[in-house]
Scaffold this active site. Sequence first.
Site, PDB file in Angstrom:
ATOM      1  N   ASP A 138       0.845  -1.188   0.000  1.00  0.00           N
ATOM      2  CA  ASP A 138       0.000   0.000   0.000  1.00  0.00           C
ATOM      3  C   ASP A 138       0.888   1.248   0.000  1.00  0.00           C
ATOM      4  O   ASP A 138       2.061   1.182   0.331  1.00  0.00           O
ATOM      5  CB  ASP A 138      -0.931   0.011   1.229  1.00  0.00           C
ATOM      6  CG  ASP A 138      -0.249  -0.568   2.451  1.00  0.00           C
ATOM      7  OD1 ASP A 138       0.960  -0.298   2.622  1.00  0.00           O
ATOM      8  OD2 ASP A 138      -0.896  -1.276   3.234  1.00  0.00           O
ATOM      9  N   ASP A 173       1.288   4.863   1.612  1.00  0.00           N
ATOM     10  CA  ASP A 173       0.827   5.765   2.667  1.00  0.00           C
ATOM     11  C   ASP A 173       1.394   7.155   2.414  1.00  0.00           C
ATOM     12  O   ASP A 173       2.547   7.298   1.983  1.00  0.00           O
ATOM     13  CB  ASP A 173       1.298   5.267   4.042  1.00  0.00           C
ATOM     14  CG  ASP A 173       0.638   3.942   4.412  1.00  0.00           C
ATOM     15  OD1 ASP A 173      -0.462   3.673   3.891  1.00  0.00           O
ATOM     16  OD2 ASP A 173       1.224   3.173   5.192  1.00  0.00           O
ATOM     17  N   ASP A 223       8.794   2.990  13.742  1.00  0.00           N
ATOM     18  CA  ASP A 223       9.443   1.905  14.486  1.00  0.00           C
ATOM     19  C   ASP A 223      10.913   1.688  14.142  1.00  0.00           C
ATOM     20  O   ASP A 223      11.785   1.703  15.006  1.00  0.00           O
ATOM     21  CB  ASP A 223       8.644   0.597  14.353  1.00  0.00           C
ATOM     22  CG  ASP A 223       8.232   0.266  12.932  1.00  0.00           C
ATOM     23  OD1 ASP A 223       8.627   1.001  12.001  1.00  0.00           O
ATOM     24  OD2 ASP A 223       7.519  -0.737  12.739  1.00  0.00           O
TER      25      ASP A 223
HETATM   26  P1  ATP Z   1       3.784  -3.710   5.056  1.00  0.00           P
HETATM   27  O1  ATP Z   1       4.579  -3.837   3.810  1.00  0.00           O
HETATM   28  O2  ATP Z   1       3.562  -4.998   5.715  1.00  0.00           O
HETATM   29  O3  ATP Z   1       2.520  -2.909   4.902  1.00  0.00           O
HETATM   30  P2  ATP Z   1       4.662  -1.417   6.523  1.00  0.00           P
HETATM   31  O4  ATP Z   1       5.998  -1.038   7.083  1.00  0.00           O
HETATM   32  O5  ATP Z   1       4.131  -0.557   5.452  1.00  0.00           O
HETATM   33  O6  ATP Z   1       4.756  -2.914   6.066  1.00  0.00           O
HETATM   34  P3  ATP Z   1       2.289  -0.777   7.972  1.00  0.00           P
HETATM   35  O7  ATP Z   1       1.626  -1.522   9.066  1.00  0.00           O
HETATM   36  O8  ATP Z   1       1.583  -0.568   6.702  1.00  0.00           O
HETATM   37  O9  ATP Z   1       3.668  -1.504   7.736  1.00  0.00           O
HETATM   38  O10 ATP Z   1       2.720   0.622   8.604  1.00  0.00           O
HETATM   39  C1  ATP Z   1       3.130   1.721   7.821  1.00  0.00           C
HETATM   40  C2  ATP Z   1       4.242   2.483   8.533  1.00  0.00           C
HETATM   41  O11 ATP Z   1       3.778   2.974   9.794  1.00  0.00           O
HETATM   42  C3  ATP Z   1       5.466   1.648   8.886  1.00  0.00           C
HETATM   43  O12 ATP Z   1       6.367   1.558   7.795  1.00  0.00           O
HETATM   44  C4  ATP Z   1       6.057   2.419  10.048  1.00  0.00           C
HETATM   45  O13 ATP Z   1       6.776   3.526   9.611  1.00  0.00           O
HETATM   46  C5  ATP Z   1       4.818   2.918  10.763  1.00  0.00           C
HETATM   47  N1  ATP Z   1       4.390   1.995  11.829  1.00  0.00           N
HETATM   48  C6  ATP Z   1       3.514   0.965  11.724  1.00  0.00           C
HETATM   49  N2  ATP Z   1       3.338   0.356  12.895  1.00  0.00           N
HETATM   50  C7  ATP Z   1       4.135   1.014  13.774  1.00  0.00           C
HETATM   51  C8  ATP Z   1       4.388   0.872  15.174  1.00  0.00           C
HETATM   52  N3  ATP Z   1       3.813  -0.092  15.866  1.00  0.00           N
HETATM   53  N4  ATP Z   1       5.245   1.742  15.743  1.00  0.00           N
HETATM   54  C9  ATP Z   1       5.836   2.737  15.037  1.00  0.00           C
HETATM   55  N5  ATP Z   1       5.632   2.911  13.730  1.00  0.00           N
HETATM   56  C10 ATP Z   1       4.794   2.079  13.101  1.00  0.00           C
HETATM   57 MG    MG Z   2       2.179  -0.769   4.606  1.00  0.00          MG
END
Ligand code: ATP
Ligand code: MG
Length: 447
Positions: free
Chosen positions: A58, A60, A151
């Site tokens: 996705d 963001d 994170d």
């Molecule tokens: P994926 O490819 O699985 O979607 P992602 O890193 O994009 O991995 P998301 O859950 O979509 O994960 O979260 C988007 C962003 O939000 C992360 O890349 C991170 O920067 C931030 N984020 C998500 N969860 C947390 C958390 N628990 N603590 C701090 N930052 C977070």
């Molecule tokens: Mg994501």
Amino acid sequence: MVKGMAPRIIPRKEHRISRKQVSPNALRTLYRLHRRGFIAFLVGGCVRDLLLGRTPKDFDIGTNATPGQIKKLFHNCRLIGRRFRLAHIQFEGELLEVSTFRRTFVPSDAESPEETDRDSRLARHHITNEEGMVLVDNLFGTPEEDAMRRDFTINALAYNIADFSIIDYTSGLMDLKERLIRTIGDPRVRFTEDPVRMLRAVRFAASHGFMIEPVAWEVLCELSSAICRVSPARLYEEIQKLFLTGFSGPAFQLMEKSGLILALFPDLSRWFYGDSRRPALLYENLDYIDRLCRSGTPVSPAFFFAALFGPVMEGTVLDRHREGIPRRQALNETCAAIMGEVAKTITVPGRVGGRLRAILALQTFLCRMPPRRAASLAGRPEFLEAVAYLRLIAETKKDLHVFVEWWDAFLREPDSMALLNEATEEAPRKRRRRRRRKPRGPREDAT
Ligand code: ATP
Ligand code: MG
């Protein structure tokens, strides 16, 4: 990045992200925000994935526009979240999340009355429990503050639509190159604030083949039992992301080593260590699930839980059956006990637990030769998952191949196999000789 240090900016010609890799809807949204004078960045996992040459799940967007301003700009926008409002922009087949830059509240060191007063006002937007876990965190911030509350360094990169540059506020680019998962700030603080980050570290390490920074790994192992403080519903979501994306084997291995499995699934953990042959059996199951996921075959949560808990459940059912308890009853009681234990930490929906039980219960019927009432079995909602589970266990139990072959043939030609099945079922009945009734003599009391 040390506070106050300038971020590293990588101009367009020095990085590999091209707009062709970005979803047209995300580009449209970024451009519109930018034209209206707002900062508009791609943020989080999508920047990491684009730099790794992967297709992001996705896109963001981070901006300095407030939720109200975002809503005014996009007619297809819905604001969600009570405490911290996020904008969801719905396009055909794609949902974009646009969030206003946020910050984490850090109390100032100074003791002046103004600062204390300011701190206490801000602290209302940042609530932690006694263990330091963050419960509410809803302050708007700068792009840099937003990056620092993420994170891991590899998840804190931003792509700026204004000049197509990448902004690195931490050591994200270097860590991406070195394939390292490093928390932003002290891992003890960051894992305590939100223990889900431990699962996320494991997920990225498993799915990207990265290494968790040694200091963070040590802390993770030490704090693993804190995972149970996370809300059960959130844990269910995370467990699905962790296990249903094609890397459940490596993820389980890291979770097992760190103590996360013991904390989340104590029953499974006891079974796992109870016999030296069991780990190999479980990893075979997980490997099978991963092959399915990676080949694009959808894997339902019930099927996954059957693969994870099937061996421990079947072992217990067999033991109880040997003690004289009917198989069906033993299965129902074992499922209820094990899923009851899981439910203390993770909200597994009732329908998933029920389906898992049905998948295991159907195995007895699938392993009869010739099968009875194949067409009616095939009408059961769990039938396909039950056959898939039979295929999975046949990987390690070769004597089950004959049943797999029969059901695969049935699935290819359901009509002809059902007819054949009925014929084999009917045959003995047709051959049965009907006893002729003795002609009854006239009853004595007949008139
Ligand atoms: P994926 O490819 O699985 O979607 P992602 O890193 O994009 O991995 P998301 O859950 O979509 O994960 O979260 C988007 C962003 O939000 C992360 O890349 C991170 O920067 C931030 N984020 C998500 N969860 C947390 C958390 N628990 N603590 C701090 N930052 C977070
Ligand atoms: Mg994501």
